[in-house]
Design an enzyme around this catalytic site. Sequence first.
Site, short mmCIF file in Angstrom:
data_model
loop_
_atom_site.label_atom_id
_atom_site.label_comp_id
_atom_site.label_asym_id
_atom_site.label_seq_id
_atom_site.Cartn_x
_atom_site.Cartn_y
_atom_site.Cartn_z
N LEU A 63 0.68 -1.16 0.01
CA LEU A 63 0.04 0.03 -0.02
C LEU A 63 0.82 1.34 0.08
O LEU A 63 1.66 1.53 0.96
CB LEU A 63 -1.02 0.06 1.20
CG LEU A 63 -1.69 -1.26 1.62
CD1 LEU A 63 -2.90 -0.75 2.55
CD2 LEU A 63 -2.35 -1.58 0.18
N ARG A 118 2.24 14.96 6.09
CA ARG A 118 2.94 15.35 7.48
C ARG A 118 4.46 15.33 7.12
O ARG A 118 5.31 15.86 8.09
CB ARG A 118 2.66 14.17 8.68
CG ARG A 118 1.56 14.62 9.40
CD ARG A 118 1.04 13.45 10.30
NE ARG A 118 0.50 12.48 9.75
CZ ARG A 118 0.37 11.13 10.58
NH1 ARG A 118 0.50 11.22 11.70
NH2 ARG A 118 0.12 10.27 9.84
N LYS A 143 6.07 10.55 -0.39
CA LYS A 143 6.27 9.76 0.98
C LYS A 143 7.23 8.56 0.56
O LYS A 143 8.31 8.40 1.22
CB LYS A 143 5.24 9.42 1.83
CG LYS A 143 5.70 8.84 2.95
CD LYS A 143 4.72 8.87 4.30
CE LYS A 143 3.59 8.09 4.16
NZ LYS A 143 2.93 7.83 5.55
N THR A 187 -7.48 1.76 4.02
CA THR A 187 -6.61 0.57 3.97
C THR A 187 -7.13 -0.46 3.12
O THR A 187 -6.70 -1.16 2.48
CB THR A 187 -5.84 0.14 5.19
OG1 THR A 187 -6.63 -0.24 6.24
CG2 THR A 187 -4.62 1.19 5.51
N GLY A 210 -3.66 0.65 15.70
CA GLY A 210 -4.79 -0.16 16.10
C GLY A 210 -4.22 -1.19 17.47
O GLY A 210 -3.23 -1.49 17.31
N GLU A 246 -9.37 0.30 16.02
CA GLU A 246 -8.50 1.62 15.69
C GLU A 246 -8.61 2.52 16.97
O GLU A 246 -9.65 2.35 17.58
CB GLU A 246 -9.13 2.35 14.54
CG GLU A 246 -8.83 1.79 13.05
CD GLU A 246 -7.37 1.25 12.89
OE1 GLU A 246 -6.60 2.24 12.90
OE2 GLU A 246 -7.07 -0.05 13.20
N ASN A 269 -1.14 -3.52 16.23
CA ASN A 269 -1.11 -3.90 14.97
C ASN A 269 0.10 -3.17 13.86
O ASN A 269 -0.18 -1.96 13.97
CB ASN A 269 -2.61 -3.54 14.06
CG ASN A 269 -2.73 -4.11 12.87
OD1 ASN A 269 -1.93 -4.63 12.26
ND2 ASN A 269 -3.68 -3.34 11.89
N ARG A 291 36.55 10.60 -9.71
CA ARG A 291 35.30 11.04 -10.26
C ARG A 291 34.88 9.75 -11.46
O ARG A 291 35.95 8.73 -11.36
CB ARG A 291 35.44 12.23 -10.92
CG ARG A 291 35.60 13.31 -10.17
CD ARG A 291 35.84 14.68 -10.74
NE ARG A 291 34.81 15.16 -11.63
CZ ARG A 291 34.84 15.72 -12.98
NH1 ARG A 291 36.29 16.21 -12.77
NH2 ARG A 291 34.14 15.89 -13.67
N TYR A 348 45.88 16.91 -11.75
CA TYR A 348 44.52 16.40 -12.29
C TYR A 348 44.69 15.50 -13.59
O TYR A 348 45.60 15.90 -14.46
CB TYR A 348 43.60 17.63 -12.81
CG TYR A 348 42.51 17.36 -13.70
CD1 TYR A 348 41.55 16.70 -13.07
CD2 TYR A 348 42.54 17.88 -14.77
CE1 TYR A 348 40.34 16.48 -13.84
CE2 TYR A 348 41.36 17.43 -15.85
CZ TYR A 348 40.20 16.62 -15.17
OH TYR A 348 39.22 16.25 -15.95
C1 UD1 Z 1 -3.33 1.17 9.95
C2 UD1 Z 1 -3.92 0.40 10.59
C3 UD1 Z 1 -3.64 0.23 12.00
C4 UD1 Z 1 -2.33 0.01 12.19
C5 UD1 Z 1 -1.24 1.16 11.61
C6 UD1 Z 1 0.06 0.76 11.55
C7 UD1 Z 1 -6.33 0.37 9.36
C8 UD1 Z 1 -7.57 0.72 9.37
N1 UD1 Z 1 -5.35 0.76 10.55
O1 UD1 Z 1 -3.48 2.62 10.52
O2 UD1 Z 1 -4.42 -0.73 12.74
O3 UD1 Z 1 -1.85 0.00 13.46
O4 UD1 Z 1 -1.82 1.15 10.22
O5 UD1 Z 1 0.90 1.64 10.87
O6 UD1 Z 1 -5.71 -0.25 8.50
N2 UD1 Z 1 -3.22 3.89 2.21
C9 UD1 Z 1 -3.39 3.80 1.15
N3 UD1 Z 1 -4.73 3.86 0.70
C10 UD1 Z 1 -5.41 4.45 1.68
C11 UD1 Z 1 -5.12 4.53 3.18
C12 UD1 Z 1 -3.82 4.17 3.58
O7 UD1 Z 1 -2.77 3.52 0.29
O8 UD1 Z 1 -6.66 4.71 1.59
C13 UD1 Z 1 -1.54 3.46 2.86
C14 UD1 Z 1 -0.95 4.44 3.25
O9 UD1 Z 1 -0.22 5.14 2.35
C15 UD1 Z 1 -0.10 3.74 4.15
C16 UD1 Z 1 -0.71 2.82 4.90
O10 UD1 Z 1 -1.65 2.45 3.98
O11 UD1 Z 1 1.13 3.49 3.59
C17 UD1 Z 1 -1.21 2.93 6.23
O12 UD1 Z 1 -2.02 3.86 6.18
P1 UD1 Z 1 -2.21 4.76 7.33
O13 UD1 Z 1 -3.22 5.86 7.02
O14 UD1 Z 1 -0.81 5.24 7.81
O15 UD1 Z 1 -2.96 3.74 8.31
P2 UD1 Z 1 -3.33 4.22 9.85
O16 UD1 Z 1 -4.88 4.49 9.61
O17 UD1 Z 1 -2.55 4.87 10.36
#
Ligand code: UD1
Length: 465
Positions: free
Chosen positions: A8, A15, A22, A78, A139, A154, A169, A332, A365
């Site tokens: 993902l 941030r 990122k 996610t 989570g 969550e 998690n 170089r 050089y």
């Molecule tokens: C998620 C988990 C949480 C866990 C945490 C660990 C869920 C609902 N929660 O939280 O339990 O403790 O990760 O870091 O899954 N992403 C996408 N598309 C989206 C949303 C997210 O690609 O629509 C990707 C983000 O780029 C990231 C990853 O998924 O790489 C996690 O997303 P993030 O929003 O950081 O997850 P959390 O809600 O923090």
Amino acid sequence: MRINGIVLAAGQGKRMKSKLYKVLHPVCGKPMVGHVVDLLDRLDCERRIVVVGHGADKVKDYLGSRTEFALQEQQLGTGHAVLQAKEVLGAEEGLTFVLYGDTPLIKEESLQEMIRLAKEQSAAGVVLTAEVEIPFGLGRILRDENGSLVGIVEEKDCTPEQAAIREINTGIYCFDNRKLFAALEQVTNQNAQGEYYLTDVISILRQAGETLAVYKTPDSTEGIGVNDRVALSEAEAVMKERINRKHMLNGVSIQDPSATYIEADVVIGSDTRLLPGTILRGATVIGEDCVIGPNTDITDSDIADGAEIKHSVLLEASVGRSATVGPFAYLRPGAKLGEKVKVGDFVEIKNATLGAGSKVSHLSYVGDAVVGKNVNMGCGSITVNYDGFNKHKTEIGDDAFVGSNVNLIAPVTIGKGAFVVAGSTITKNVEEDSLAVARERQSNKAGYAAKLRARLKNRPKDEDE
Ligand code: UD1
Ligand code: CA
């Protein structure tokens, strides 16, 4: 059993406050998503799908043909993100890992352990968890009285009791592929954030009577997800330490690991010593019995056994066996030093080959040149390779001697065994074994120094030149 991987990487990463997407921020020299895809390679995954959204093109450019891609146009959570891989992967049998592109510290052995658990328990899902001091924002893992996993909640949806749970998690899972996609269809966005949570798949599978497993890693740093630059520096520190440790256990001495930076793909032979301030980057390969540093920065270079390099910068260079470089040398791209070559202080070498035993000891050089074996380039000798428009080549035969402060105006060839007198500016080829002098003859005028001094001393103060 067939293994697939979904990464993902669609989140925006606000941030980070960065123009760079990122998951492309480097940790120990490599974009985070690159580390994650490396893991999938090591697991021998059949299919690798990276879910991209924001910055899709940049991520695709970086990963190229290493993975397939699925586009998540809107970041609805996610669970929704994983669902975007259904078209490509939904019909496959086997296990599917879900990894995050911003969680680069996951270890291969943990993933192997998850595969083992999935097989051993015929589990529909295995979750990688960790016990942490401050579970903030993550989570929480819910277990029943027998300790079995029942769900993940969550933080924003937690009761106060659930919020006190410190097992979290990491967001890394290994699912039965078919069961994952079937369960995802049932995920809704009825929660505090209005998102489709992947975590809900766990309770859905549990309610369907499926077996779930947990692998709680003893190393909670694995789960570090990078959301801002503070976490980025933490990830950097953890990975740096792991890399240094791996090399030390392989027989490399690192005098001060805190001051030694080695990127993930660097290879180093045993009995090599790294002194403080050493930075080794990219595809650098270093042999055995070398001494590197202090304060040396080497990128994409090959260093053969027994070489010594101090206080120097190398980029796309190669250094032969037992050669010595520095202090304060700059090699170089295309610098190729043969065996036992000596490149000394304040010397720059670019696109030039130096044959075995040749010496360029000080203040030189050498660019666009082919230098034979056992050539001596005197202090301050240089190749004049650029006429303002084009670069030209200099060739110097074996055993030639180039005196101090010689300018070799390229294109020019110095034959084998030739001798070029110090201070010469060479514009014409020098034949083998010939001596070349190209400078004004000196004339000495007896007694003139005293006369000159007297004249200068008696000159009136206001008489300016
Ligand atoms: C998620 C988990 C949480 C866990 C945490 C660990 C869920 C609902 N929660 O939280 O339990 O403790 O990760 O870091 O899954 N992403 C996408 N598309 C989206 C949303 C997210 O690609 O629509 C990707 C983000 O780029 C990231 C990853 O998924 O790489 C996690 O997303 P993030 O929003 O950081 O997850 P959390 O809600 O923090
Ligand atoms: Ca996160």
